[in-house]
Design an enzyme around this catalytic site. Structure first.
Site, PDB file in Angstrom:
ATOM      1  CG  HIS A 180      -1.988  -1.323   1.443  1.00 22.49           C
ATOM      2  ND1 HIS A 180      -3.103  -0.985   1.008  1.00 22.49           N
ATOM      3  CD2 HIS A 180      -2.238  -2.368   2.238  1.00 22.49           C
ATOM      4  CE1 HIS A 180      -3.700  -2.114   0.784  1.00 22.49           C
ATOM      5  NE2 HIS A 180      -3.038  -3.007   2.037  1.00 22.49           N
ATOM      6  CG  ASN A 186      -8.518  -5.195  -0.053  1.00 23.26           C
ATOM      7  OD1 ASN A 186      -8.180  -4.558   0.195  1.00 23.26           O
ATOM      8  ND2 ASN A 186      -8.894  -6.168   0.838  1.00 23.26           N
ATOM      9  CE1 TYR A 201      -2.978  -5.789   8.022  1.00 23.58           C
ATOM     10  CE2 TYR A 201      -3.791  -3.407   7.391  1.00 23.58           C
ATOM     11  CZ  TYR A 201      -3.576  -4.637   6.777  1.00 23.58           C
ATOM     12  OH  TYR A 201      -3.836  -5.104   5.683  1.00 23.58           O
TER      13      TYR A 201
END
Length: 507
Positions: A57, A127, A349
């Site tokens: 990303h 997403n 994350y």
């Protein structure tokens, strides 16, 4: 080397690379456990592979806005009052390419939102497709490794060396999907025109994962979240996306920035699909499998809010690149489900953010909560920006300085703040688990193929996009396996992809 076998990094042999240690039963979900050494080691190492840009990303559009509420189905404070507005930071990115790549390249697009609520921050990490590639947490780190940085790593077979070195991306891409066919649903989305959005303003987003909306009494509903543009969905063709990549690799960033500067603020409606726990137990599909969607007829969309992006970042690095998002950042009223991949992301994350930005990344202005923070367990560390809790004890509930807790301050039940519900008992016992492919995995992709057939030219475009990609795979054996994979979705699809690809190779 002929006796080489799979081990963990310390050389310890491991029986299988595709298992995850979960607390689960045969219902399909599972709660991730810290004792899953393989998963934790894989995720922690993956987050540290490269620096300074994001491992995935890296290229993104960013903007500020607000979410206006219109819901009553959760106790979450930001959704408990009609018309209530919550500040939002949005970052929409491609997944695999580097920061300098063209943002119109065919790719899944990550949709990350930070909601600065009056009960702390809530991150939605979604997403632009309602499904994703995989359903087992151990599989997803390798999906995002860029061949451009490591063109000669992870070679599966010495005999494949010649064409892998020449065509590493395509070979590894299709080799992965032949070995993990549950990703076929996502491939159909990715190689349709949906894989090349014309603008972030004309893009939808989906949670993919199943979450829970909880209430004060401990009751809850399972939900999937849908964010749908009011601007109409618009996509590039393959040729248009390629042309734009050469003309302006920052096209999507510029498009969003200039629209906001013109005060043409893009708006999205936010919906949820709602499922009762009793319905989850009897539903045909595993509700914790992120390669599956829920029927809109059985579980219709219900609007819970409206998202408006109305302010550009003042400094792209400070506001957008230093932003960190994690599905583990949750407020009361919103909770994770037993989705195994979600369970893995809850660790991965924030761990990536600690590595990339530092242990005190939550204090950076773009990540900082808009409400008071008191977390004395977490202090010191590099780049501490505040008073480090002064002379307070570095633990909670000192007899000399008692700690007050939210339920006491607000005079509410502890269950109102808990991220766990009694339905976790439904997930069962601890087990080493791996999923298996069945005919059910191809039912929803087959339905998507039919949906594309009702849109003029979409099936032809999908076949053409796939052929343009698959023709770069030099192994005829692997190509035949790819054709067989698409034939399991629909025989006509497999035959058309094979014909178009082989004709393209002959040209």
């Amino acid at each position: 080397m002929s006796q080489r076998y799979y081990t963990l990094a310390e050389g310890c042999p491991f029986a299988s690379s595709s298992t995850a240690v979960l607390m689960r039963n045969n219902r399909g979900g599972g709660l991730g456990l810290l004792q899953d050494i393989q998963l934790i080691e894989t995720l922690a190492h993956f987050s540290r592979e490269r620096i300074p840009e994001r491992v995935v990303h890296a290229k993104a559009v960013g903007a500020y806005g607000e979410l206006a509420d219109c819901s009553d189905i959760t106790s979450a404070s930001f959704l408990n009052e009609a018309g209530k507005k919550t500040p939002v930071l949005l970052r929409v990115s491609t997944v695999g390419p580097e920061a300098g790549s063209a943002d119109t390249a065919r790719d899944v697009h990550g949709w990350a939102m930070k909601l600065y609520t009056d009960e702390g921050n809530l991150d939605w990490v979604f997403n632009n497709t309602p499904v994703f590639f995989i359903r087992d947490p151990i599989k997803f780190p390798s999906m995002n490794r860029s061949h451009k940085r490591h063109p000669q790593t992870h070679l599966p077979d010495v005999n494949m060396l010649n064409y892998i070195l020449l065509y590493p991306e395509l070979t590894k891409h299709y080799s992965f999907h032949v070995g993990n066919p549950e990703g076929i649903h996502e491939l159909l989305h990715l190689f349709s025109s949906r894989g090349t959005p014309q603008s972030i303003r004309h893009l939808n987003a989906y949670s993919g994962h199943t979450y829970k909306f909880t209430k004060e009494d401990g009751s809850f509903k399972y939900v999937k979240i849908h964010i749908k543009t009011q601007q109409e969905v618009k996509n590039f063709t393959r040729e248009q996306a390629t042309k734009m990549a050469g003309e302006n690799p920052d096209f999507l960033i510029q498009d969003m920035f200039e629209a906001i500067e013109r005060k043409e603020y893009p708006v999205w409606n936010v919906y949820v699909q709602i499922m009762d726990p009793s319905e989850a137990e009897a539903y045909r599909w595993n509700i914790f499998d992120m390669t599956k969607v829920w029927s809109h007829k059985e579980f219709p969309l219900r609007q819970i809010g409206k998202l408006t992006m109305n302010r550009n970042p003042s400094n792209y690095f400070t506001d957008i690149e230093q932003a960190a998002f994690s599905p583990s950042t949750m407020v009361p009223g919103f909770a994770a489900s037993a989705d195994p991949v979600l369970q893995a992301r809850l660790f991965a994350y924030p761990d990536a953010a600690r590595y990339r930005l530092g242990v005190n990344y939550q204090q950076l202005p773009t990540n900082a909560a808009k409400v008071p923070v008191y977390c004395p367990f977490e202090r010191d560390g590099n780049m501490r920006f505040d008073d480090n809790y002064g002379a307070d004890p570095n633990y909670v509930n000192s007899c000399l300085q008692p700690t007050r807790f939210y339920p006491d301050v607000k005079n509410i039940k502890p269950s109102s703040v808990s991220l766990h519900t009694e339905h976790e008992q439904w997930t069962g016992e601890v087990t080493a688990f791996t999923s298996h492919i069945t005919d059910d995995d191809f039912v929803q992709p087959a339905e998507l193929w039919k949906v594309l057939g009702r849109q003029p030219g979409e099936q032809d475009m999908l076949v053409g996009n796939l052929a343009a990609s698959i023709k770069g795979v030099k192994s005829s054996t692997l190509r035949n396996s790819v054709y067989a994979l698409f034939a399991r979705v629909n025989k006509d699809l497999g035959a058309r992809v094979q014909k178009a690809t082989e004709e393209a190779i002959k040209q």
